[in-house]
Design an enzyme around this catalytic site. Structure first.
Site, short mmCIF file in Angstrom:
data_model
loop_
_atom_site.label_atom_id
_atom_site.label_comp_id
_atom_site.label_asym_id
_atom_site.label_seq_id
_atom_site.Cartn_x
_atom_site.Cartn_y
_atom_site.Cartn_z
N THR A 182 0.88 -1.19 0.00
CA THR A 182 0.00 0.00 0.00
C THR A 182 0.91 1.23 0.00
O THR A 182 1.05 1.91 1.02
CB THR A 182 -0.94 0.02 1.23
N PHE B 10 2.02 -5.83 12.80
CA PHE B 10 2.88 -4.92 13.59
C PHE B 10 4.33 -5.36 13.61
O PHE B 10 5.12 -4.85 14.40
CB PHE B 10 2.36 -4.82 15.03
N ASN C 168 1.93 3.53 14.38
CA ASN C 168 3.14 3.90 13.62
C ASN C 168 3.43 5.40 13.69
O ASN C 168 4.57 5.81 13.84
CB ASN C 168 3.00 3.47 12.15
N GLY D 282 12.90 6.00 9.13
CA GLY D 282 12.60 5.68 7.73
C GLY D 282 12.01 4.29 7.64
O GLY D 282 11.29 3.86 8.53
N CYS E 214 7.56 1.71 6.19
CA CYS E 214 6.25 2.02 6.80
C CYS E 214 6.11 3.45 7.33
O CYS E 214 5.17 4.15 6.95
CB CYS E 214 5.98 1.03 7.93
#
Ligand SMILES: NC(=O)c1ccc[n+]([C@@H]2O[C@H](COP(=O)([O-])OP(=O)(O)OC[C@H]3O[C@@H](n4cnc5c(N)ncnc54)[C@H](O)[C@@H]3O)[C@@H](O)[C@H]2O)c1
Length: 424
Positions: free
Chosen positions: A87, A148, A204, A253, A256
């Site tokens: 995604t 996760f 996140n 970075g 995700c």
């Protein structure tokens, strides 16, 4: 034991497929990329992930795991179909759902009655309805089971997760998905689809905000003469803060955080809810990259033109081969943009295509003739390097350890100069 199909065998799909097979389920992994499928069939892991290769061997040997490049072979008999496709970030910062929708449409006529399609990909709140529409079958259920895992610790995270979250329209459907993990002992959250989808992005983004804050405080420490690690230690002893994710670095970075922070901003904007903290975290992160370059530049007389910089580390963190959105690469791009030539070494990544960057096979080769040495990934082996040997091969003495992996006093005794930034 259940029949499970896993669509997409990247970092998440592989861990899911191999992990569920290790729990005794009958799993078939499918990927659109036939090379990945061929590698899996041959028992080769297409990625570097500690411990997962041994689990792959066991899963293939037990017969619990198969790989196929035929979607029908994976999906037709499956009680559960896990979607683990990308995604990525779209041009406007939102999450690009097209891979998830394409995968859902492709399987719609193949799914058996009562099958549950489980989204593991990170998707914006409300995506479940779009997936239901793409499948267009009232006899098939859709559930959300966000992932996760941390790359580099995916096996540990599969076996001992902090929590498992499953959301669905009905508790019965969510419970059926949760039952796949019956033998895993951890907090289990059965919730609504929107909550499951949001838990992932909210987690996140919170971690990214925490890291940006840590990096900003580390810069303040440097300016004021405080040791950032001592400050973080003192902060982390407060149970409300906790001692995880308190390590300064060159910026966050990976595949995700950058896309998920931007996607959450976009999702929130769509609901008319501004979350300025996330925007600040993103800006702070770019400043963290810049500070590393400024520090090197300042030490080398204000310009990097014609200078050679040795870099240790290309991956976005230790323990993975993943360089997607790596802060190391972001810093290297800035160094090159300022006129430097960069020679890098990474224990796992042996090639990276970027004009101005040369990747070499040892830290000593990277250091040879370099005006400065910059550590950008926290690979533990960098902490074992012999400073005398490295410094002897260098042209200069400037060392910037953005990950605090080097023994500073040992390196200083060998002649290294650790520059402090004067104007942050
Ligand atoms: N990598 C992580 O640490 C991590 C952690 C949690 C969540 N996630 C999320 O999980 C999802 C997957 O991430 P990833 O890192 O595993 O991605 P990846 O790029 O490593 O793997 C995706 C795989 O999907 C395959 N694919 C694409 N379209 C397909 C299709 N139509 N049918 C079958 N296969 C298809 C690709 O060939 C690739 O092998 C993303 O939404 C990501 O945000 C990733």
């Amino acid at each position: 034991m259940s029949k499970v199909a896993v669509i997409g065998t990247g970092y998440v799909g592989l861990t899911t497929a191999i992990g569920l097979a290790s729990l005794g389920h009958d799993v078939v992994g499918y990927d659109i990329d036939p090379n990945k499928v061929d590698q899996l069939k041959a028992g080769k892991l297409p990625i570097y992930e500690p411990g997962l290769d041994e689990m792959l061997t066991t899963a293939l040997k037990s017969g619990n795991l198969k790989a196929t490049s035929q979607l029908s072979e994976a999906v037709t008999d499956a009680d559960f179909v896990f979607t683990c496709v990308p995604t990525p970030q779209d041009e406007d910062g939102s999450a690009d759902l097209s891979y998830v929708i394409a995968a859902s449409s492709a399987m719609k006529d193949l799914l058996k009655q009562g099958a549950i399609v489980v989204t593991k990909s990170t998707v914006p709140v409300g995506s479940a309805s779009q997936i239901e529409n793409a499948i267009g079958r009232s006899d098939v259920h859709v559930a959300s089971n966000p992932e996760f895992l941390r790359e580099g610790a995916a096996v540990i995270d599969f076996k001992n997760p902090d929590r498992i979250v499953v959301g669905a329209r009905s508790t019965e459907v969510a419970q059926q998905v949760m039952d796949l993990y019956a033998t895993i002992d951890c907090p289990k959250v059965l919730t609504s689809q929107p909550a499951a989808e949001l838990i992932k992005y909210a987690s996140n983004s919170f971690l990214a905000i925490k890291l940006s804050y840590v990096n900003d405080i580390a810069a303040l420490c440097e300016a004021s003469g405080a040791d950032p690690m001592e400050v973080m230690h003192g902060m982390g002893l407060d149970a409300r803060i906790g001692n995880h994710y308190l390590t300064p670095g060159p910026g966050w970075g990976g595949s995700c955080f950058p896309k998920d922070t931007r996607a959450l901003t976009s999702i929130a904007a769509g609901f008319g809810i501004p979350i300025p903290l996330i925007d600040s975290a993103i800006i702070s992160n770019e400043k963290a990259h810049k500070r590393v370059v400024d520090r090197v530049m300042q030490e080398l007389g204000g310009s990097l033109v014609g200078k050679t910089i040795a870099v240790l580390g290309l991956t976005f963190k230790a323990g993975t081969d993943d360089t997607r959105e790596s802060p190391a690469v972001a810093v290297i791009e800035r160094l090159i943009g300022r006129g430097a030539k960069v020679v890098a070494h990474d224990p796992i990544v042996s090639a990276y295509s970027l004009a101005g960057l040369q990747v070499v096979d040892s830290p000593t080769a990277a250091a040879s003739g370099a005006d400065a040495l910059v550590v950008l990934t926290e690979w533990p082996e960098f902490g074992q390097l012999d400073p005398t040997k490295i410094l002897e091969s260098m042209n200069g003495t400037c060392v910037v350890d953005t990950r605090n992996v080097l023994d500073k006093s040992r390196w200083q005794s060998a002649g290294a100069a650790f520059p402090q930034l004067k104007n942050l």
